[in-house]
Design a protein around this motif. Structure first.
Motif, PDB file in Angstrom:
ATOM      1  N   LEU A  13      10.047  35.887-156.892  1.00  7.65           N
ATOM      2  CA  LEU A  13       9.121  35.960-155.758  1.00  7.65           C
ATOM      3  C   LEU A  13       9.449  37.129-154.831  1.00  7.65           C
ATOM      4  O   LEU A  13       8.570  37.929-154.499  1.00  7.65           O
ATOM      5  CB  LEU A  13       9.177  34.630-154.993  1.00  7.65           C
ATOM      6  CG  LEU A  13       8.289  34.490-153.773  1.00  7.65           C
ATOM      7  CD1 LEU A  13       6.829  34.588-154.187  1.00  7.65           C
ATOM      8  CD2 LEU A  13       8.527  33.155-153.096  1.00  7.65           C
ATOM      9  N   PHE A  14      10.715  37.240-154.473  1.00  7.76           N
ATOM     10  CA  PHE A  14      11.066  38.237-153.462  1.00  7.76           C
ATOM     11  C   PHE A  14      11.309  39.627-154.039  1.00  7.76           C
ATOM     12  O   PHE A  14      11.501  40.585-153.293  1.00  7.76           O
ATOM     13  CB  PHE A  14      12.260  37.757-152.630  1.00  7.76           C
ATOM     14  CG  PHE A  14      11.868  36.710-151.622  1.00  7.76           C
ATOM     15  CD1 PHE A  14      11.241  37.072-150.433  1.00  7.76           C
ATOM     16  CD2 PHE A  14      12.061  35.362-151.875  1.00  7.76           C
ATOM     17  CE1 PHE A  14      10.851  36.108-149.516  1.00  7.76           C
ATOM     18  CE2 PHE A  14      11.671  34.389-150.972  1.00  7.76           C
ATOM     19  CZ  PHE A  14      11.061  34.769-149.781  1.00  7.76           C
ATOM     20  N   THR A  19       4.668  40.134-152.375  1.00  7.76           N
ATOM     21  CA  THR A  19       5.236  39.121-151.484  1.00  7.76           C
ATOM     22  C   THR A  19       5.380  39.656-150.064  1.00  7.76           C
ATOM     23  O   THR A  19       5.284  38.910-149.093  1.00  7.76           O
ATOM     24  CB  THR A  19       6.615  38.687-152.035  1.00  7.76           C
ATOM     25  OG1 THR A  19       6.422  38.245-153.377  1.00  7.76           O
ATOM     26  CG2 THR A  19       7.234  37.571-151.215  1.00  7.76           C
ATOM     27  N   VAL A  86       0.322  33.854-151.827  1.00  8.09           N
ATOM     28  CA  VAL A  86       1.594  33.813-152.562  1.00  8.09           C
ATOM     29  C   VAL A  86       1.714  32.528-153.381  1.00  8.09           C
ATOM     30  O   VAL A  86       2.022  32.569-154.577  1.00  8.09           O
ATOM     31  CB  VAL A  86       2.782  33.979-151.585  1.00  8.09           C
ATOM     32  CG1 VAL A  86       4.103  33.696-152.276  1.00  8.09           C
ATOM     33  CG2 VAL A  86       2.789  35.390-151.018  1.00  8.09           C
ATOM     34  N   CYS A 121       8.199  28.307-152.958  1.00  6.48           N
ATOM     35  CA  CYS A 121       7.048  28.338-152.035  1.00  6.48           C
ATOM     36  C   CYS A 121       7.471  27.897-150.636  1.00  6.48           C
ATOM     37  O   CYS A 121       7.092  28.521-149.630  1.00  6.48           O
ATOM     38  CB  CYS A 121       5.968  27.374-152.513  1.00  6.48           C
ATOM     39  SG  CYS A 121       4.875  28.071-153.695  1.00  6.48           S
ATOM     40  N   TYR A 124       9.495  30.530-148.995  1.00  9.19           N
ATOM     41  CA  TYR A 124       8.657  31.650-148.549  1.00  9.19           C
ATOM     42  C   TYR A 124       7.944  31.281-147.238  1.00  9.19           C
ATOM     43  O   TYR A 124       7.858  32.091-146.315  1.00  9.19           O
ATOM     44  CB  TYR A 124       7.631  32.003-149.631  1.00  9.19           C
ATOM     45  CG  TYR A 124       6.701  33.112-149.197  1.00  9.19           C
ATOM     46  CD1 TYR A 124       7.108  34.440-149.233  1.00  9.19           C
ATOM     47  CD2 TYR A 124       5.421  32.835-148.725  1.00  9.19           C
ATOM     48  CE1 TYR A 124       6.272  35.463-148.814  1.00  9.19           C
ATOM     49  CE2 TYR A 124       4.572  33.850-148.301  1.00  9.19           C
ATOM     50  CZ  TYR A 124       5.009  35.160-148.354  1.00  9.19           C
ATOM     51  OH  TYR A 124       4.179  36.167-147.923  1.00  9.19           O
TER      52      TYR A 124
END
Lengths: 280, 302
Positions: A13-14, A19, A86, A121, A124
């Motif tokens: 994700l990062f 993102t 996202v 999630c 985030y």
């Protein structure tokens, strides 16, 4: 092993540029709002509002007040959108790209995999919420060269209060924390939709549609008595952190309802994810 | 190694796979053949627990893939037609992420496999900068980690240049011989399957036409070739007598039912033909496949 899966989901994700779009946009919006608030006409309107309530602009036009003001606008307008962007990608984008088939050719339990994604999630959501809270406060305080008192005025949320700097900072921190927790529901809705046979953009659009329809219905006068049945009412529980007297039962009630809705989304998403076919 | 037992899968009203059963013995290279939409990818999806069959069971290494997914796939590597990776991450990070779903990554094993597929100089680069061939090699590397017993490949050489196809084929043969890997793969390229596979399964519209060792089985096994002094006269005579038929160039024909190469040779000699050469024709997978497709359902091989 699960901790490694969760770490890998966070890494995936990062490490992605997409993102960070949310982080960049919020910085830009903060800068724009600060610039607009510097305009004479806006300052005059602000001064009039305060004077009508017996307050001095020098006491209330502060870093903390501006930070809260900016949060009102940015969070309401954009926070949900970027979370939906996202979280809506989490499963659907991997299915679309074909990486999900690569992952599912491994001896990994589907439920465990989805749980790792849900954790990513949630992280985030917390990270973006904390980023918004911290950068807004920092930018506004730098701009105003200090923290100062906190004046909050939100007629629709029945909020009007003035706090000293320390109480103001505590209320601000509480509101950001509540915002991070309550908006987990938006991520959960998008993640749930992402588990269905759906394109990533569709998961985002449907999530944003749910929020928009909720907002539109909430603003129809006939539905005002039913306000507490709408998601937006409970998602806005972070604004109630600014009431003169903190009504914890009301805030906790909203958090419980949001937690229930979030859990329901996770269960529906997990059921779909664990029972569906993944095929090219 | 693999046991498919009465697998049926529908997508809506369409039957993708219809009551398919066969076994894949340990240590063989097994080819899955069929036209587009024959059900090959569905079957591979069922093998990997990505597609849930409506009926039947899939056992990998003796474990039910649906009920005991972890145990069934613990020693399985897979590659798909279009190898998909996280393009924004390096090759090494991609391998690590995928392998950690199977367990801890052995550093020595990782380095050895990366060297084996020839990616050591680019493994630290972003996958987005890789060519198609390099992506396929990376796919093979991740499939070999941790060391599998079974490799499942869905059209592994699709889109590769001839050199890349040759390299992949040689690598698969090496892995089969040196590591004792069972390899199960689907391909449209019959020549490739012919070179690699001792066993095949043929699907048509979701139904199994054949499964097993394909050499010397089916109508293609009746192919023979001969060279005689009066070639065309001999061919006509054999055809008129109903002993052999379907002659093509190079004296290649098909034995009539009940005939053998031996009876054909004797028949020609008795009629004064001088035979330079006669014997079974090299079995061609294409002929075998086409025969199977024309012939229809189920033919069990050895």
């Amino acid at each position: 092993m699960f901790a490694k899966h969760a770490r890998n989901e966070l890494l995936k994700l990062f490490a992605r540029r997409r993102t960070y779009i949310g982080f960049g946009v919020f910085l830009a919006v903060e800068a724009i709002i600060l610039a607009l608030l510097n305009m004479d006409v806006v300052l005059a309107a602000f001064g009039t509002l305060l004077a009508n309530n017996g307050l001095q602009i020098s006491d209330c036009y502060t870093g903390l007040t501006l930070a809260t003001f900016i949060n009102f606008f940015t969070v309401t307008m954009l926070f949900g959108l970027y979370l939906a962007l996202v979280a809506g990608d989490m499963v659907a984008k991997e299915v679309e790209d074909g990486t999900m088939r690569m992952v599912l050719s491994r001896p990994v339990a589907r439920l465990g995999l989805l749980a790792a994604k849900a954790i990513a999630c949630a992280t985030y959501t917390l990270a973006l919420g904390a980023f918004i809270g911290a950068t807004t406060l920092l930018a506004a305080c730098l701009y105003m060269r200090g923290v100062g008192n906190l004046m909050v005025f939100g007629p629709t949320q029945r909020v009007f209060a003035v706090f000293g700097p320390s109480e103001g900072l505590w209320r601000y921190a509480l509101s950001v924390a509540l915002m991070c927790v309550s908006y987990q529901l938006v991520s959960a809705i998008a993640l749930m939709l992402s588990c269905f046979k759906i394109r990533p953009a569709a998961a985002t659009v449907v999530t944003v549609t749910v929020l928009s329809v909720d907002l539109a219905l909430r603003n129809i006068p006939f539905f005002q008595p039913l306000d507490h049945y709408f998601l937006g009412y409970h998602l806005g529980c972070w604004i109630r952190a600014f009431r003169s007297t903190l009504l914890w039962p009301e805030i906790v009630q909203s958090l419980i309802l949001l937690a229930g809705a979030t859990l329901t989304c996770w269960v529906i998403g997990a059921t779909q994810f664990c029972t569906r076919d993944f095929k090219a | 190694m693999i046991s498919l037992q009465g697998i049926t899968k529908r997508f809506g009203r369409r039957i993708a796979v219809d009551n398919v059963s066969f076994e894949v013995p340990r240590g063989v290279i097994f080819g899955l053949l069929g036209h587009n939409g024959a059900g090959k990818s569905t079957l591979i999806g069922a093998l990997l627990g990505q597609v849930f069959p409506d009926r039947g069971r899939v056992l990998v290494g003796g474990h039910d893939v649906v009920r005991h997914r972890g145990a069934a796939l613990a020693r399985v590597g897979a590659i798909f037609e279009a190898s998909s990776f996280y393009d924004y991450l390096s090759g090494e990070t991609n391998i690590r992420i995928l392998c950690e779903y199977s367990g801890p990554v052995d550093e020595t094993e990782l380095r050895d496999v990366v060297r084996l597929v020839g990616l050591e100089s680019r493994i630290g680069d972003r996958v987005g900068t890789y060519s198609h061939g390099m992506r396929q090699r990376l796919a093979l590397a991740q499939a070999l980690l941790p060391r599998p017993d079974l490799l499942i490949l869905d059209e592994p050489t699709e889109g590769l240049d001839p050199e890349g196809m040759h390299e992949t084929r040689n690598l698969l043969l090496r892995l089969n011989r040196q590591w004792g890997l069972t390899i199960f793969f689907s391909s449209h390229l019959l020549a490739e399957v012919q070179q690699l596979c001792s066993h095949v399964a043929v699907l048509r519209s979701g139904r199994l036409l054949f499964a097993g060792r394909w050499h010397g089985v089916g109508p293609a096994a009746s192919a023979f070739s001969f060279r005689a002094d009066r070639q065309s006269e001999a061919e006509s005579a054999l055809a008129s007598a109903g002993i052999a038929l379907d002659f093509a160039s190079g004296g290649r024909g098909r034995l009539a039912p009940g005939q053998t190469v031996h009876t054909v040779a004797r028949w020609l000699i008795e009629r004064g033909f001088e035979i330079e050469h006669i014997g079974p024709a090299d079995t061609d997978l294409e002929a075998f496949y086409l025969d199977m497709i024309r012939q229809g359902p189920s033919h069990e091989g050895r």
